[in-house]
Design an enzyme around this catalytic site. Structure first.
Site, mmCIF file in Angstrom:
data_model
loop_
_atom_site.group_PDB
_atom_site.id
_atom_site.type_symbol
_atom_site.label_atom_id
_atom_site.label_comp_id
_atom_site.label_asym_id
_atom_site.label_seq_id
_atom_site.Cartn_x
_atom_site.Cartn_y
_atom_site.Cartn_z
ATOM 1 N N SER A 1 14.479 16.499 21.121
ATOM 2 C CA SER A 1 14.180 15.316 20.314
ATOM 3 C C SER A 1 12.815 15.313 19.640
ATOM 4 C CB SER A 1 14.298 14.046 21.163
ATOM 5 O OG SER A 1 15.639 13.628 21.212
ATOM 6 N N LYS B 1 6.034 6.873 19.065
ATOM 7 C CA LYS B 1 7.484 6.663 19.149
ATOM 8 C C LYS B 1 7.756 5.385 19.940
ATOM 9 C CE LYS B 1 11.739 9.147 20.466
ATOM 10 N NZ LYS B 1 12.276 10.388 21.077
ATOM 11 N N SER C 1 15.777 12.757 18.328
ATOM 12 C CA SER C 1 15.611 11.323 18.193
ATOM 13 C C SER C 1 14.240 10.878 17.697
ATOM 14 C CB SER C 1 15.898 10.651 19.542
ATOM 15 O OG SER C 1 14.907 11.003 20.489
#
Lengths: 486, 98
Positions: free
Chosen positions: A178, A79, A154
């Site tokens: 997330s 990420k 996210s």
């Protein structure tokens, strides 16, 4: 069976046995990325040559016997809020469009030392603020099961990349859901560990008291294996905990006899999609048939978790994001008059709408005259929520519920109403407030063919209970495969 | 809507948050913040008298170490990220007038 079908653990075993190589694995991933990336947009940064070079280096070390671990040679996606030395780290924000870290985050370093090979950096909501990956400055990521839908957020790029086989596993971060919500929307396995289990050093901070890094992957075995590699006590993170029970793979046992599972009635009320409800309760039934003791119970204060969370997360974000000011790195506005004007213009032009919304709310709740009424009130509520979980875990080993109230919404349907988007986090947020570990596994599909996620929550430091339950459930063969996968 | 955010409040928050908002953004922010606060006011239903605010779920103490430099000098690499630098230093607009 093609190479992309393999789990991370299977792939590494084959590489170490000489049946394939880290380079072949990386080439297969690159082909898959080149085939689907235009429609999915999972990655913000992807350097084909660098990835192949890194894979070749790792392959040499495997052949020389230097790397022998269970993830050696496996391509991984990271990420884009985890610092990677020499590799662009943008947090999907304009304000970090050119930021190249001078160090690597501890969790990623642990993976590299174990021989995992970084493919690139995955797309996310800007600074991890959002539930759809639509707030990214670099364009939205699409759900590989149906590109009309969001992948969640996210960590949407990481979840979509795993589902579409654009990597063998990925790292994400979870502040209020997330990792778990996108994993659920994309039909993959994930874990949000107990707070303090994985070092946050090098993770660009959003809500520091809530943030944890965790894996997104194909199976529960991969999940436990990756957790063993990334979890570590790190003196560079003052909230990192020295644990001696990190042998997560020892819990990969197909036996839930006598495991006490509680289902909070409050998780199955208004707002829960009937198809999600049915699938999650069917999973509970499956575990019961395998010998678990399943009961319903009252978990109090469910409705207070989201408002408490948004005060705390926004407050911490407003403080954490002060460092982005156009001085030492990142975006600086082109024309300005004096220092303060430079700060203001750089930040106003560099941050997107959702980030500004949360920074402003955070600045407000921390400001003189409102601090007690909002910020301290939220911290008191957090203490009460923690108490509710303590009571529940006095009776149960595992709390079972949905990961999200619905399956993945359509693109563009969420951002217009922030509170509605925040409500989508109702089942995940309290877990962060209480610092608990949680695992999500796929438990079916709705009538549109979109995946449904089952969430299993454990008490602090009791990851093994939820790994055991998830593993036993996985053995019953309820996991489906994304149609985009090979 | 119970909470009403005045212009002065948004201007003040803009100063605290170091954000410069256009008139249009200000109007949107007033509306957003009011509806967020209405939602957050739900917390007032809870009696939290006597409850200690919990900032961390585990007891978190300061972690001390000896003041010894462990990392190498990374100043050149760090400065490579700077929008503007000169003589091993960041360049910023003049901060103090004579």
């Amino acid at each position: 069976m093609g190479i992309l079908e393999l789990t991370a653990v299977e792939l590494s075993a084959k590489i170490r046995a000489g049946e394939t190589t880290a380079v072949e694995a990386m080439q297969a991933v690159i082909e898959q990325i080149e085939k689907h990336e235009e429609s999915l947009n999972c990655y913000v940064t992807f350097d084909k040559e660098a990835a192949l070079h890194a894979a070749a280096e790792v392959q040499k070390k495997i052949e020389s016997g230097e790397l022998t671990g269970p993830l050696a040679g496996v391509p991984v996606a990271i990420k884009d809020n985890m610092c990677t030395k020499g590799m662009l780290t943008t947090c999907s924000s304009k304000i970090l469009y050119n930021f190249v870290p001078t160090f690597t985050s501890e969790a990623v370093l642990n993976l590299e030392q174990a021989g995992a090979v970084i493919i690139g950096k995955t797309n996310m909501d800007e600074f991890a603020m959002g539930s759809t990956t639509e707030t990214s400055y670099y364009g939205e990521t699409k759900n590989p099961w149906n590109t009309q839908h969001v992948p969640g957020g996210s960590s949407g790029g990481s979840a979509a990349a795993v589902a579409a086989q654009e990597c063998f596993f990925a790292l994400g971060s979870d502040t209020g859901g997330s990792i778990r919500q996108p994993a659920s929307y994309c039909g993959v396995v994930d874990m949000k560990p107990t707070y303090g289990t994985v070092s946050r050093y090098g993770l660009v901070a959003y809500g520091s008291s809530l943030d944890q890094i965790g894996p997104l992957c194909k199976t529960v075995t991969d999940c436990a294996t990756i957790m063993e590699v990334i979890a570590s006590h790190d003196k560079k993170d003052s909230t990192s905990i020295a644990r001696e029970d990190l042998d997560f793979t020892s819990a990969l046992v197909d036996d839930v006899k006598g495991l006490k599972i509680g289902i909070p009635r409050d998780y199955f009320g208004q707002g829960l999609d009937p198809e999600v409800k049915e699938a999650v309760l069917a999973a509970a039934k499956t575990l019961e048939e395998k010998g678990a003791v399943v009961e319903e119970f009252e978990l109090g204060l469910v409705d207070y978790a989201i408002p408490a969370y948004y005060v705390i997360a926004a407050a911490e974000a407003s403080s954490n994001l002060e460092r982005f000011d156009g001085v030492a790195y990142g975006y600086r506005t082109e024309s300005y008059e004096g220092l303060h004007n430079m700060y203001k213009k750089s930040r106003s032009e560099g941050f997107g709408a959702e980030v500004k919304r949360r920074i402003m709310l955070g600045s407000f709740v921390l400001s003189s005259g409102y601090y007690d009424a909002y910020y301290l009130k939220a911290l008191r509520t957090k203490a009460l929520i923690k108490e509710e979980f303590n009571k529940a875990f006095a009776s149960y080993d595992v709390i079972l519920g949905p990961a999200a109230p619905t399956t993945a919404p359509k693109l563009g349907a969420s951002l217009s109403d922030p509170i509605k988007m925040y409500l989508g986090d109702i089942y995940t947020i309290s877990v962060n407030l209480a610092g608990l570990p949680s695992i999500c596994v796929p438990c079916g599909q709705d009538s549109k063919g979109l995946p449904i996620g089952l969430q299993l929550i454990g008490d602090c430091f009791q990851e093994k209970n939820i790994i055991r339950a998830a593993y036993a459930y996985e053995q019953t063969g309820h996991f489906a495969k994304c149609p985009l996968a090979e | 809507m119970a909470n009403v955010i005045r212009d002065e409040t948004i201007d003040y928050v803009g100063i605290l948050a170091k954000l410069e908002l256009s008139q249009e953004e200000k109007e949107a922010a007033k509306k957003d913040m009011a509806s967020m606060l209405d939602y957050i006011d739900k917390l007032n239903e809870l009696d939290t008298t006597g409850v200690e605010p919990m900032s961390h779920v585990f007891p978190v103490n300061n972690v001390f170490r000896e003041d010894v430099v462990e990392n190498p000098d990374g100043s050149e690499d760090a400065l490579a990220n700077a929008p503007e630098s000169r003589d091993s230093a960041y360049v910023v607009p003049k901060t103090v007038d004579q």
